[in-house]
Design a protein around this motif. Sequence first.
Motif: not given
Length: 194
Positions: A172-176
């Motif tokens: 999720a951090c990568s997608r953000a």
Amino acid sequence: MRLSLPFAFVLTVATLAGCASPKAAFYTLSPQAPGESTGPAMPVTVLIGPVTVPELVDRPQIVVRAGANQVTIDEFARWADSLKSQIPRVMAADLAQELNSPRVSTYPMAGDPAAAWRVQIDVQRLDATLGDAVTVDASWSVSPPGKRAPLSGRSTVREPSAGAGYDALVAACSRAFATVSLDISASIRSAASP
């Protein structure tokens, strides 16, 4: 003698069992999977400058929010590399994909350095909650080549986590950060258009 030998064996086994501790797991941000480019190739050179992150998360351990005023720092869930190194690397890869340009880097590339678009990113907030979401709040500026005025923007992204563990949280951090890259690429495309 017979009583002390079993006692020594039990003591040794207990000591070894007490020394066993969980193994640390190491995580890394990743660029989003290549897909179809969102626009025509941009003949631009982009240099991602240093990225600042809050001191709270600038550590090897992954920091997760446990409440409005509480965080937990897990000694066994760690970043494989500093966030100050990982964020520019993944954003460079995401920007290269978005701009359809192979000339996006965190290091100066061959050619005229004055022709590079320079990107600076200040991550002001990086909140992560296991099983819930990651929120990234980042201010950024893009300095176009020449003497044109810098572009600036702010991206606040809340990316839901697809699971309860650290794998889902880091994804999720990568997608953000990919969404922040998308905002920056849109700014560069708009400014580079004649």
